[in-house]
Design a protein around this motif. Structure first.
Motif, mmCIF file in Angstrom:
data_model
loop_
_atom_site.group_PDB
_atom_site.id
_atom_site.type_symbol
_atom_site.label_atom_id
_atom_site.label_comp_id
_atom_site.label_asym_id
_atom_site.label_seq_id
_atom_site.Cartn_x
_atom_site.Cartn_y
_atom_site.Cartn_z
ATOM 1 N N LEU A 1 0.849 -1.182 0.000
ATOM 2 C CA LEU A 1 0.000 0.000 0.000
ATOM 3 C C LEU A 1 0.889 1.238 0.000
ATOM 4 N N ASP A 2 0.382 2.347 -0.471
ATOM 5 C CA ASP A 2 1.169 3.589 -0.432
ATOM 6 C C ASP A 2 0.296 4.736 0.059
ATOM 7 N N ASP A 3 0.936 5.596 0.861
ATOM 8 C CA ASP A 3 0.207 6.707 1.465
ATOM 9 C C ASP A 3 1.207 7.738 1.964
ATOM 10 N N ALA A 4 0.808 8.984 1.977
ATOM 11 C CA ALA A 4 1.633 10.067 2.523
ATOM 12 C C ALA A 4 1.353 10.174 4.020
ATOM 13 N N VAL A 5 1.967 9.278 4.801
ATOM 14 C CA VAL A 5 1.741 9.235 6.246
ATOM 15 C C VAL A 5 2.676 10.227 6.930
ATOM 16 N N PHE A 6 2.130 11.031 7.828
ATOM 17 C CA PHE A 6 2.940 12.024 8.530
ATOM 18 C C PHE A 6 3.431 11.467 9.860
ATOM 19 N N PRO A 7 4.693 11.688 10.183
ATOM 20 C CA PRO A 7 5.218 11.152 11.446
ATOM 21 C C PRO A 7 4.689 11.862 12.676
ATOM 22 N N ASP A 8 4.190 13.091 12.518
ATOM 23 C CA ASP A 8 3.703 13.832 13.678
ATOM 24 C C ASP A 8 2.232 13.546 13.974
ATOM 25 N N ARG A 9 1.621 12.606 13.236
ATOM 26 C CA ARG A 9 0.246 12.212 13.505
ATOM 27 C C ARG A 9 0.161 10.689 13.529
ATOM 28 N N PRO A 10 0.776 10.054 14.506
ATOM 29 C CA PRO A 10 0.859 8.588 14.502
ATOM 30 C C PRO A 10 -0.488 7.898 14.610
ATOM 31 N N VAL A 11 -1.430 8.492 15.330
ATOM 32 C CA VAL A 11 -2.728 7.846 15.482
ATOM 33 C C VAL A 11 -3.473 7.814 14.156
ATOM 34 N N VAL A 12 -3.411 8.939 13.439
ATOM 35 C CA VAL A 12 -4.083 9.013 12.142
ATOM 36 C C VAL A 12 -3.293 8.230 11.095
ATOM 37 N N GLY A 13 -1.961 8.284 11.169
ATOM 38 C CA GLY A 13 -1.127 7.725 10.119
ATOM 39 C C GLY A 13 -0.739 6.277 10.331
ATOM 40 N N LEU A 14 0.516 6.054 10.775
ATOM 41 C CA LEU A 14 1.065 4.713 10.852
ATOM 42 C C LEU A 14 0.292 3.828 11.833
ATOM 43 N N GLY A 15 -0.106 4.398 12.965
ATOM 44 C CA GLY A 15 -0.867 3.608 13.928
ATOM 45 C C GLY A 15 -2.193 3.142 13.362
ATOM 46 N N GLY A 16 -2.847 4.014 12.617
ATOM 47 C CA GLY A 16 -4.113 3.632 11.990
ATOM 48 C C GLY A 16 -3.933 2.531 10.963
ATOM 49 N N TRP A 17 -2.860 2.614 10.179
ATOM 50 C CA TRP A 17 -2.600 1.569 9.184
ATOM 51 C C TRP A 17 -2.369 0.213 9.848
ATOM 52 N N LYS A 18 -1.613 0.204 10.943
ATOM 53 C CA LYS A 18 -1.349 -1.071 11.621
ATOM 54 C C LYS A 18 -2.614 -1.636 12.263
ATOM 55 N N ARG A 19 -3.499 -0.775 12.696
ATOM 56 C CA ARG A 19 -4.763 -1.272 13.239
ATOM 57 C C ARG A 19 -5.596 -1.950 12.160
ATOM 58 N N HIS A 20 -5.603 -1.404 10.963
ATOM 59 C CA HIS A 20 -6.468 -1.915 9.903
ATOM 60 C C HIS A 20 -5.836 -3.078 9.134
ATOM 61 N N VAL A 21 -4.515 -3.086 8.992
ATOM 62 C CA VAL A 21 -3.857 -4.155 8.235
ATOM 63 C C VAL A 21 -3.363 -5.251 9.158
ATOM 64 N N GLY A 22 -2.719 -4.864 10.269
ATOM 65 C CA GLY A 22 -2.185 -5.841 11.207
ATOM 66 C C GLY A 22 -0.810 -5.439 11.692
ATOM 67 N N PRO A 23 -0.347 -6.027 12.782
ATOM 68 C CA PRO A 23 0.941 -5.632 13.370
ATOM 69 C C PRO A 23 2.146 -6.050 12.537
ATOM 70 N N THR A 24 1.966 -6.947 11.573
ATOM 71 C CA THR A 24 3.101 -7.373 10.744
ATOM 72 C C THR A 24 3.348 -6.434 9.574
ATOM 73 N N LEU A 25 2.614 -5.346 9.500
ATOM 74 C CA LEU A 25 2.805 -4.371 8.423
ATOM 75 C C LEU A 25 4.222 -3.808 8.466
ATOM 76 N N LEU A 26 4.903 -3.794 7.310
ATOM 77 C CA LEU A 26 6.280 -3.307 7.215
ATOM 78 C C LEU A 26 6.297 -1.953 6.514
ATOM 79 N N PRO A 27 6.545 -0.856 7.256
ATOM 80 C CA PRO A 27 6.590 0.466 6.628
ATOM 81 C C PRO A 27 7.993 0.815 6.140
ATOM 82 N N VAL A 28 8.059 1.446 4.971
ATOM 83 C CA VAL A 28 9.305 1.945 4.400
ATOM 84 C C VAL A 28 9.039 3.350 3.877
ATOM 85 N N VAL A 29 9.979 4.273 4.134
ATOM 86 C CA VAL A 29 9.808 5.670 3.746
ATOM 87 C C VAL A 29 10.592 5.934 2.467
#
Length: 265
Positions: free
Chosen positions: A165-193
């Motif tokens: 998946l691709d998205d412009a996730v902001f590091p200063d909004r973890p709940v909306v960004g990366l944290g939200g993605w891990k909630r919806h996809v799963g904890p094994t999600l691998l993020p790369v910038v």
């Protein structure tokens, strides 16, 4: 009864037990082997030497078996056949969608690509245009699109298909960004910038059209916020001087290192 070739029995150029029977001439090798009596058991009958070969003939040198005529499958570097869930993060103009699609299409195993921007544009009437800026309306559609992407990713993974998946996730909004993605996809999600230089994203954004193109000021603002990923521990790829194929290779290598790490990242 006639015996097999070279067996020393009657019927092959020697007088047999019946002197009146004329000797039979040898059969040339090109005509095949002389017939042998049908086997009396399930074991294969013993084959004797043909008449033109003698015990004192020179041995035929053995020919080494050819080993290069069967091509071996190429080695699969990087992530190989692992089933992965990947989130490619980056500012507008970083090349996220292009690289993600290329990486997904060149893997040796089934891999799907889901772009958040594509899913957002499923909304036709009432679409929250990114050019209008971030507001309550656009955030609601963003959250809806992210949940839809997460649902699709989980379905792919449950069927043994990797997903990027691709998205412009902001590091200063973890709940909306990366944290939200891990909630919806799963904890094994691998993020790369994916974070090239500002001049590169401005140039790539200028080549866009429609609602995917943002103002230079907005692109610079997003790029500046993305700098917060430095020091986060996530792998960051500066693809300022890499083409699509090179960036996809760098992405695969970064993911392979994450898989090999004892605790991941």
């Amino acid at each position: 009864m006639q015996h097999g070739v070279g067996g020393g029995g009657a019927g092959w150029g020697q007088p047999g037990p019946h002197p009146s029977a004329p000797p039979q001439p040898p059969i040339p090798p090109a005509q095949g082997w002389p017939g042998s009596p049908p086997p009396q058991s399930s074991h294969q009958p013993h084959q004797h030497q043909p008449p033109h070969q003698h015990q004192h003939s020179q041995p035929v040198p053995s020919v080494p078996e050819a080993t290069g005529h069967i091509p071996l499958p190429p080695a699969v570097p990087g992530t190989g056949g692992a089933v992965l869930a990947v989130l490619l993060i980056g500012p507008a103009g970083a090349g996220k969608t292009t690289v993600a699609r290329h990486w997904a299409s060149t893997r040796p195993v089934p891999t799907a690509h889901v772009s958040l921007d594509d899913v957002r544009e499923w909304v036709c009437a009432g679409f929250a245009d990114p050019q209008a800026g971030w507001n309550e309306h656009s955030e609601a559609q963003y959250r809806l699109a992210r949940r839809t992407c997460g649902f699709a990713a989980r379905n792919y993974l449950a069927n043994g298909i990797s997903c990027i998946l691709d998205d412009a996730v902001f590091p200063d909004r973890p709940v909306v960004g990366l944290g939200g993605w891990k909630r919806h996809v799963g904890p094994t999600l691998l993020p790369v910038v994916l974070l090239p230089g500002l001049e590169i994203v401005l140039e790539r954004n200028a080549a866009r059209s429609g609602n995917r193109r943002l103002s230079d000021e907005e692109v610079a603002r997003i790029h500046g916020r993305m700098a917060g990923w430095y020091g986060s521990g996530l792998p960051i790829i500066d693809n300022s001087h890499l083409d699509v194929e090179g960036t996809a290779r760098a992405l695969d290598e970064a993911l392979a290192r994450a898989l090999a790490a004892p605790g991941g990242w």
